[in-house]
Design an enzyme around this catalytic site. Structure first.
Site, PDB file in Angstrom:
ATOM      1  N   ALA A  63       1.232  -1.322   0.192  1.00 19.11           N
ATOM      2  CA  ALA A  63       0.044  -0.139   0.281  1.00 19.11           C
ATOM      3  C   ALA A  63       0.974   1.442  -0.142  1.00 19.11           C
ATOM      4  O   ALA A  63       2.043   1.020  -0.166  1.00 19.11           O
ATOM      5  CB  ALA A  63      -0.714   0.188   1.256  1.00 19.11           C
ATOM      6  N   GLY A 102       0.119  -4.875   0.685  1.00 14.62           N
ATOM      7  CA  GLY A 102      -0.733  -4.542  -0.447  1.00 14.62           C
ATOM      8  C   GLY A 102      -0.389  -5.157  -1.882  1.00 14.62           C
ATOM      9  O   GLY A 102      -1.306  -5.697  -2.515  1.00 14.62           O
ATOM     10  N   GLU A 105      -1.447  -9.477  -1.386  1.00 16.73           N
ATOM     11  CA  GLU A 105      -2.345  -9.484  -1.325  1.00 16.73           C
ATOM     12  C   GLU A 105      -3.021  -9.396  -2.860  1.00 16.73           C
ATOM     13  O   GLU A 105      -4.244  -9.713  -2.637  1.00 16.73           O
ATOM     14  CB  GLU A 105      -2.950  -8.348   0.154  1.00 16.73           C
ATOM     15  CG  GLU A 105      -2.543  -8.533   1.144  1.00 16.73           C
ATOM     16  CD  GLU A 105      -3.245  -7.712   1.868  1.00 16.73           C
ATOM     17  OE1 GLU A 105      -2.621  -6.148   2.216  1.00 16.73           O
ATOM     18  OE2 GLU A 105      -4.299  -7.730   2.881  1.00 16.73           O
ATOM     19  N   GLU A 125       4.174  -5.686   7.251  1.00 17.64           N
ATOM     20  CA  GLU A 125       3.533  -4.624   8.150  1.00 17.64           C
ATOM     21  C   GLU A 125       3.634  -5.166   9.140  1.00 17.64           C
ATOM     22  O   GLU A 125       3.471  -4.162   9.882  1.00 17.64           O
ATOM     23  CB  GLU A 125       2.183  -5.115   7.780  1.00 17.64           C
ATOM     24  CG  GLU A 125       1.517  -4.521   5.859  1.00 17.64           C
ATOM     25  CD  GLU A 125       1.658  -6.023   5.504  1.00 17.64           C
ATOM     26  OE1 GLU A 125       2.277  -6.487   5.170  1.00 17.64           O
ATOM     27  OE2 GLU A 125       0.434  -5.547   4.662  1.00 17.64           O
TER      28      GLU A 125
END
Ligand code: 3H9
Length: 699
Positions: A63, A102, A105, A125
């Site tokens: 992200a 992310g 993901e 993370e």
């Protein structure tokens, strides 16, 4: 603005390509682009399968961390991933570089995954204090199983493509052209009539083994990371993947992820991520001006010289290790080989890698052999006259344009540089011991150091896989200068009746990697003593100043190397045992000096050590020795064992509150020695105006 995602068409296959340099972070424009392109591919009758891949050096690396201070703008990752996962045409993610957070993901929302053999996949993370919030905790255990998922989430360590293939995270790996391989894979899927394969459809059954695994992990993180909240929240999220239907699991994950972002540990670690990148940027210094560094030279085969030589070899840079004493040089090379040998026996290195590293390190007793080095670092004993002599010798052999560096930890770099005719080429490169391991490199600028020398030093730090932080040329630079009051308080507390173990336990419970007195024993109690002897005329008027260390040194109790210091050690062991004799000695000295011994609370121990350090940090900032508060935090978290999840001393100061710290400093000034307890002007003015110190930048 150019689109960050585009749709290309090959025969029967749509290629959705992300192009969002530098690391293809899944920022709002990427999310929007992905949604648009996948919807277009779904509608396009000429497309039967979709390959998702990225331009540039990496697949989506996560992200966009710069977006985390506000709620995620639409379309959210969940919205986009449900479009991707819901496609009724097979979707294949093609991974290269680093598919992280992310990014992984995103790949998990695809139906199949193929990877370049050099790809690395993971969930970092935990190191940012974030519970993955884009379905990772729900899809990962459905694909690789609970055990591997928990291991990946809690360690934060990425796995390589081979491991990803073994655990089923990817379906195929190639060392050929990834785009072509992914297209061929898609064609095969179509030919075999295999349709979408959705992670969300997998059901995980809870069994006894899973329950006890999760219980054991909860107990482990509670012991290993007692202050941190996010590891247990990760386990909560995985439990949701097991116990709840997929949509409910996603909701639970979102709750946990949102809550994780609010924790201090998350704010601290996300800030450090950017702080470590900001520290390499020096106003007015153009990174492009860096000189080229293809080889190095080190003078001095002691602990520091050996460690720096290994750091060069580990980065693939050839290095000449020079010591005028041939026996010392031979010993140094033997010790380096032994150190690499230990790595081989632990399986961290192969024999071939050992030989490769050793081949990169050439020993010599001749200064002339440093003539071709691009950077030469003196790492001799911490003595001004000796360092000046070495630097003067380098002046006569080093080629024009070579950088001449000193690894001094406390001496005046400008004075060392005055020994030669090219002071603009001189810089302090303060490595930390063991230099082959520690990440921090303080880069010390004098009034003469050329800007391109600073740019090169920053680049060298990166090449050596270290984090470079600029420091002004003041005593102790950033880190050791702030250590001085920190250690001073610990030593005063000893005279006031606290035991070494008590002080170290309080500091360790706070989160320091080691207590300060255990650090002194490890480094050698005489190290600081010798530095203080050199600066005798500048020390405060206080007979108790570092008195306990001095007494140990006077008795020859130098710490681990003599088997006794603040603690006692059995031969060959680093386990600390109390040293009651030392405590008696301190008590007698306290009586002689008229210092009353008393009960001291844990709170007082913590506050005195840390607030003294923070106050000195504020002075370091005020004087411009550090450019930014965040640089200080990088120094402390990467070189001094300060807990990352507390963000460093300056971030911690804001967490406590600057007003509260000033009030305690005023209180200590009344009760203790007032010469030490004066809040810095900067600390006081920021406290009065209610402004955070962590964002402070010296202008
Ligand atoms: C996440 O994904 C949470 C999810 O669950 C979603 C929740 C809803 N964002 O490191 P470099 C910048 S959390 C923004 O020097 P390298 C970086 O600041 C995220 N910017 O390169 C730098 O900018 P500048 C999980 C980022 O080759 C530039 O890119 N992912 C991000 O040495 C180059 O970076 C991670 O934790 C980002 N995510 O290393 C991965 N990443 O040039 C974090 C980088 O202006 N990233 N930048 O200073 C990394 O580990 C490394 O950057 C990487 C490349 C290994 C990718």
């Amino acid at each position: 603005m150019a689109a960050t995602v585009r749709l290309e068409r090959a025969v029967r296959i749509g290629l959705v390509i992300v192009d969002n340099p530098p690391v293809n972070a899944i920022s709002q424009s990427v999310r929007q682009g992905l949604e648009d392109c996948f919807r277009a591919a779904a509608q396009d009758a000429s497309i039967d399968a979709v390959v998702l891949l990225c331009d540039g050096r990496t697949f989506i690396a996560g992200a966009d961390l710069a977006e985390f201070d506000a709620p995620m703008a639409e379309p959210t990752c969940h919205q986009v991933f449900s479009v991707i996962e819901g496609m009724d045409k097979p979707v294949i993610a093609a991974l290269h570089g680093t598919a992280l957070g992310g990014g992984l993901e995103t790949a998990l929302a695809c139906h199949y995954r193929v990877a370049d053999s050099g790809a690395r996949l993971g969930f970092p993370e935990i190191n940012l204090g974030i519970v993955p919030g884009a379905g990772g905790t729900q899809r990962l255990p459905r694909i690789v199983g609970v055990q591997t998922a928990v291991q990946m989430l809690l360690s934060g360590n990425p796995i390589d493509a081979g491991e990803a293939l073994s655990c089923g995270l990817v379906d195929a790996v190639t060392n050929q052209d990834l785009r072509r391989f992914a297209l061929e894979f898609a064609e095969r899927i179509l030919k075999e009539g295999r349709g979408p394969r959705r992670a969300c459809d997998v059901v995980i059954r809870r069994d006894e083994a899973t329950t006890s695994l999760l219980q054991a992990e909860r107990a482990r993180v509670a012991t290993a990371m007692p202050h941190r909240r996010v590891p247990a929240m990760d386990i909560d999220a995985v439990e949701a993947a097991i116990d709840l239907p997929f949509p409910k699991g996603l909701e639970r994950e979102t709750e946990l992820s949102d809550a994780s972002l609010e924790t201090t540990e998350s704010k601290a670690m996300r800030r450090l991520f950017f702080a470590e990148r900001a520290s390499s940027k020096i106003p007015g210094v153009d990174p492009e001006s860096a000189r080229s560094i293809a080889s190095g030279g080190i003078v001095g085969g002691g602990t520091m010289g050996r460690g720096i030589a290994m750091a060069f070899a580990n980065a693939g840079l050839p290095v000449t290790l020079m010591d005028v004493d041939s026996d010392a040089l031979g010993r140094a090379l033997d010790l380096i080989r032994e150190e690499y040998g230990r790595r081989v026996s632990k399986g961290r290195m192969t024999e071939a890698e050992l030989e490769h590293s050793m081949a990169l390190i050439k020993g010599s007793t001749d200064y002339g052999k440093l003539a071709d080095a691009d950077v030469v670092i003196e790492a001799v004993f911490e003595n001004m006259a000796l360092k000046k002599k070495v630097i003067a010798s380098l002046d006569s052999v080093c080629k024009p344009g070579a950088i001449i560096a000193t690894n001094t930890s406390t001496l005046d770099v400008a004075e060392i540089a005055s020994a030669i005719d090219r002071p603009s080429d001189v810089v302090g490169l303060h490595f930390f011991s063991p230099a082959q391991v520690m990440r921090l490199l303080e880069i010390v600028r004098t009034g003469d150091t050329a800007n391109d020398v600073l740019a090169t030093s920053m680049q060298l730090a990166k090449k050596l896989r270290k984090v470079g932080v600029l420091s002004g040329n003041s005593y102790g630079f950033i880190g050791n200068r702030m250590m001085d009051p920190y250690g001073r308080e610990a030593e005063h507390l000893l005279l006031e009746g606290a035991t070494p173990r008590r002080i170290d336990d309080v500091l360790q419970r706070f989160g320091m990697a080691m207590g300060i007195l255990a650090v002194y024993d490890m480094a050698g109690v005489d190290v600081g003593y010798k530095v203080r002897q050199e600066r005798k005329d500048q020390l405060p008027d206080d007979p108790g100043f570092y008195r306990s260390s001095s007494m140990l040194v006077e008795r020859g109790w130098l710490g681990q190397k003599t088997g006794i210091g603040f603690y006692r050690y059995e031969k060959g062991s680093r386990e600390r045992h109390d040293n009651p004799e030392a405590m008696e000695m301190f008590a007698a000295e306290a009586a002689r000096l008229g210092i009353a011994q008393r009960q001291i609370s844990d709170e007082e121990i913590e506050q005195r050590c840390l607030y003294a350090m923070i106050n000195e940090g504020a002075r370091v900032l005020e004087e411009g020795v550090a450019l930014r508060a965040s640089d200080i935090d990088v120094v402390y978290t990467s070189g001094y064992g300060f807990p990352r999840w507390r963000g460093g001393p300056m971030f911690h100061a804001d967490t406590v509150g600057l007003r509260e710290i000033c009030a305690r400093i005023d209180d200590f000034a009344k009760k203790l020695d007032p010469q030490y307890w004066q809040a810095s002007d900067l600390l006081r003015s920021l406290a009065d105006s209610g402004v955070a110190i962590a964002d402070y930048v010296h202008d």
